[in-house]
Every structure is written in C-alpha cells, then in structure tokens.
Design an enzyme around this catalytic site. Sequence first.
Site, PDB file in Angstrom:
ATOM      1  N   GLY A  29       0.842  -1.204   0.000  1.00  0.00           N
ATOM      2  CA  GLY A  29       0.000   0.000   0.000  1.00  0.00           C
ATOM      3  C   GLY A  29       0.868   1.242   0.000  1.00  0.00           C
ATOM      4  N   ASP A  54       2.327  -1.837  -4.513  1.00  0.00           N
ATOM      5  CA  ASP A  54       1.040  -1.138  -4.538  1.00  0.00           C
ATOM      6  C   ASP A  54       0.261  -1.613  -5.756  1.00  0.00           C
ATOM      7  OD1 ASP A  54      -0.057   1.584  -2.992  1.00  0.00           O
ATOM      8  OD2 ASP A  54      -0.967   1.257  -4.954  1.00  0.00           O
ATOM      9  N   ARG A  56      -1.282   0.220  -7.707  1.00  0.00           N
ATOM     10  CA  ARG A  56      -1.035   1.165  -8.814  1.00  0.00           C
ATOM     11  C   ARG A  56       0.443   1.484  -8.918  1.00  0.00           C
ATOM     12  NH1 ARG A  56      -4.631   3.831  -5.822  1.00  0.00           N
ATOM     13  NH2 ARG A  56      -6.755   3.174  -6.193  1.00  0.00           N
ATOM     14  N   ASP A  73      -1.240  -6.897  -7.201  1.00  0.00           N
ATOM     15  CA  ASP A  73      -2.150  -7.265  -6.123  1.00  0.00           C
ATOM     16  C   ASP A  73      -1.396  -8.029  -5.024  1.00  0.00           C
ATOM     17  OD1 ASP A  73      -4.216  -8.398  -4.632  1.00  0.00           O
ATOM     18  OD2 ASP A  73      -5.499  -8.589  -6.401  1.00  0.00           O
ATOM     19  N   ILE A  74      -1.699  -7.713  -3.756  1.00  0.00           N
ATOM     20  CA  ILE A  74      -1.036  -8.430  -2.657  1.00  0.00           C
ATOM     21  C   ILE A  74      -1.490  -9.894  -2.574  1.00  0.00           C
ATOM     22  CG2 ILE A  74      -0.385  -6.538  -1.118  1.00  0.00           C
ATOM     23  CD1 ILE A  74      -3.033  -6.925   0.342  1.00  0.00           C
ATOM     24  N   TYR A 173     -14.618  -2.688   7.487  1.00  0.00           N
ATOM     25  CA  TYR A 173     -13.238  -2.235   7.729  1.00  0.00           C
ATOM     26  C   TYR A 173     -12.839  -2.551   9.168  1.00  0.00           C
ATOM     27  CZ  TYR A 173      -9.371   1.126   8.270  1.00  0.00           C
ATOM     28  OH  TYR A 173      -8.163   1.727   8.531  1.00  0.00           O
ATOM     29  N   LYS A 177      -9.987  -5.131  10.400  1.00  0.00           N
ATOM     30  CA  LYS A 177      -8.819  -4.710  11.185  1.00  0.00           C
ATOM     31  C   LYS A 177      -8.699  -5.566  12.448  1.00  0.00           C
ATOM     32  CE  LYS A 177      -6.793  -1.665   8.680  1.00  0.00           C
ATOM     33  NZ  LYS A 177      -5.452  -1.938   8.165  1.00  0.00           N
ATOM     34  N   ILE A 213      -6.338  10.390  10.612  1.00  0.00           N
ATOM     35  CA  ILE A 213      -5.012  10.984  10.374  1.00  0.00           C
ATOM     36  C   ILE A 213      -5.156  12.133   9.375  1.00  0.00           C
ATOM     37  CG2 ILE A 213      -2.679  10.532   9.541  1.00  0.00           C
ATOM     38  CD1 ILE A 213      -3.014   7.643  10.429  1.00  0.00           C
TER      39      ILE A 213
END
Length: 357
Positions: A29, A54, A56, A73-74, A173, A177, A213
């Site tokens: 990421g 990443d 992209r 892709d991961i 999300y 997490k 953040i």
Amino acid sequence: MTTAMSPTPSATSRHTSGRQRTTAALVTGAGGEMGHGLIQTLAAEGGRAIVALDIRELSSEIRSSCDAAFAGDICDEGLLSRLLAQYEISEIYHLAALLSTRGEFVPETAHQVNVVGTLNMLKLAAEEARTHGRTVRFFFPSSIAAYGMATLAQKRAAGRVAENQCLEPITMYGCSKLAGEHLGRYYERHYRLLAKDRMEKPIDFRSIRFPGIISADTVPSGGTSDYGPEMIHAAAQGRPYGCFVRADSRIPFMTMPEAVTAIVGVMRAEKSVLQRQVYNISSFAPSAQDFASLVLREFPGAIVTWEVDEKRQAIIDSWPEDIDDAAARADWGWKPQHDLASAFSGYLLPRIRARYE
Ligand code: SER
C-alpha cells in the site's frame, strides 16, 4: 510490472536458487497516504533496501525513495514469488487496505484486500522467517474502527476507551482490522501449533490502532474520518465544504508525521518492553465544530456547511470519542507531538498554504 531502482548498499543473502538476495523492508500500500510519509522516513533511516508494493504505479516522488517498486495485487502469488526471488524480507509494513466508507459499498472486496491480503503477507513473512531462521518484524496499522458502540449514548458514556473494550465494530473495515490483529497474534504465538517442525515466533507482530489521520501533503479517500482533512484542504483551496457529519461529532485525530513517528517508535522498540501487540495512540480529539472554528479563523471567507449523511454519521457515532493510550506511553514511550492548535499552527497551516498558493 516491476521497476527496479538503483539499489542502495545493503546486506545480501543467498537464495535457494544460489542467487544473491538483498535484505529489504517491504511496504505494501506504498502509494497510499501513510506509505507516502513512511517511505521517506524509512529511506532517511537507511540500513536496508526498501521494496514498495502497490496496486497502482507509484508516483516518481515515492519511487525515488525505494530500491524497487512492484505494481500489483497483494494476493498475486506470482508477483510475490518474483519479489522474493530478488529480496530477503526482514520487515514488513503492511499498509494496503480499503477504508471504512469504501468498504461498506464492497464489503467482500474489503474482506479480500484487508483480511486475505493480510493473511498472505503474514504467510510470506512466516516463510521468509523459516527460510532464514530469523523472525520477521511485521507492522500492521489497525484503527479506531476496531471499536464499535451501538448508540451515541453508549459512546458518550464510554469516553476514552482502552484496547480491550467495546470491540464490536459495525463496519467491514473495523471487522477486518480486528481480524488482522487476531491473525497477527496467531502467527506470532501459535502458527502451525500442532506441526512437528514448527518454528517458534516466526513473526514479531506490532500493531497500532490509529485515530483519524490528517496530512498536509495528501487528501485521504474512502475513509469516514475524511471530513477533518477534507475541510482543511477545501478551505485552503477557497472551496466551500459541506461536512458530512454533525458539528458535535467527536473522534480522535493526529497528524501524519505523528503517525509515522509512532510506527517507527513501536517498530524500533525492544521486544522485551512490549507488553501488548496492539496499542492505542492518540493526540487530540476535536469535534467537527472545533475543526470548523479553526478553519474559519485561519481562512477568512471559508464556507463550512453541515450536510449530514446519516449513514456515515452512524459510523462516526460508533467510534470512540477518544482512546486511552497509557500502554503505548508506558511501554515504548509514545508521546503526541501536537494538540489541535499546534497541529494547525505548527504543521498543517504552513504546509497546506504553501501547497495551494
Ligand atoms: N481513517 C479510517 C477511516 O476513516 C479510520 O481509521 O476509515
């Protein structure tokens, strides 16, 4: 696609193929908001190569701080094998994720990226550890979204919450997490519990539950805490802003440099001082009105209106109004650098003004 940059001098090891591999920190990421800040800091630290991954292509600014950048892709096994053929991964900063607002439109995709992607990275770390007989340090950014309170009254009654309270997230999300935190704990302490040839502690898992953040350099997308940064960046550009939560909405926030300092702080701490694997950290906890008041004072002519989206509001109302970071302070010396006023005057305003001038 792989873009190899000129490698900095770093340690090397021999792959089973006989080829030399460079020791590296892997950042997934890498093109996101946090990657942007973290990679520059890791590059300045030096000492090992930095490999970025990443979905992209990275901006040239981030790529120039990395030894190599992989776009893909991961969950792409082929890509990960190519990466491992060249680099021995000694630590991982697994930042890739779909945030809370975006995740509610495509929850299964959020699960795939956030949970299956994390599992892939943990497996990769465990395999690297096994190959080299050396624990791989793994950083996982968790979130205040891991918390969930059913009603606004419960949120107000809860006040500042500690790490083990109110863990019933209402977003995919948040669920993912929390799942990532559990997977990390499992991989560190119990991975392949019954296997005869298991390795003790292949992974050294460290995680921080971040508040919202705010970066002066980038604007987030797909999150629900985005109203804070969006309001400031809009005002600095002379654009009116319709805030999607009520003026009295309150969650914790911090600046991006504080978040990056915290990642480095927990990752460089001696393992013996870490009593937990997952830590809260907090800097300031303003209401949306507190943001608006500062924005209106600093950018005369700014327009902030309240255009509440009840569904996104419900997400914010389920997150704590502040989090108790006593454990991070005691164990590894976490200390915020800012309150809201100094975040504005000492970091956000000068940089944001320069950016949009
Ligand atoms: N910034 C995240 C979000 O809004 C919360 O950690 O989804």
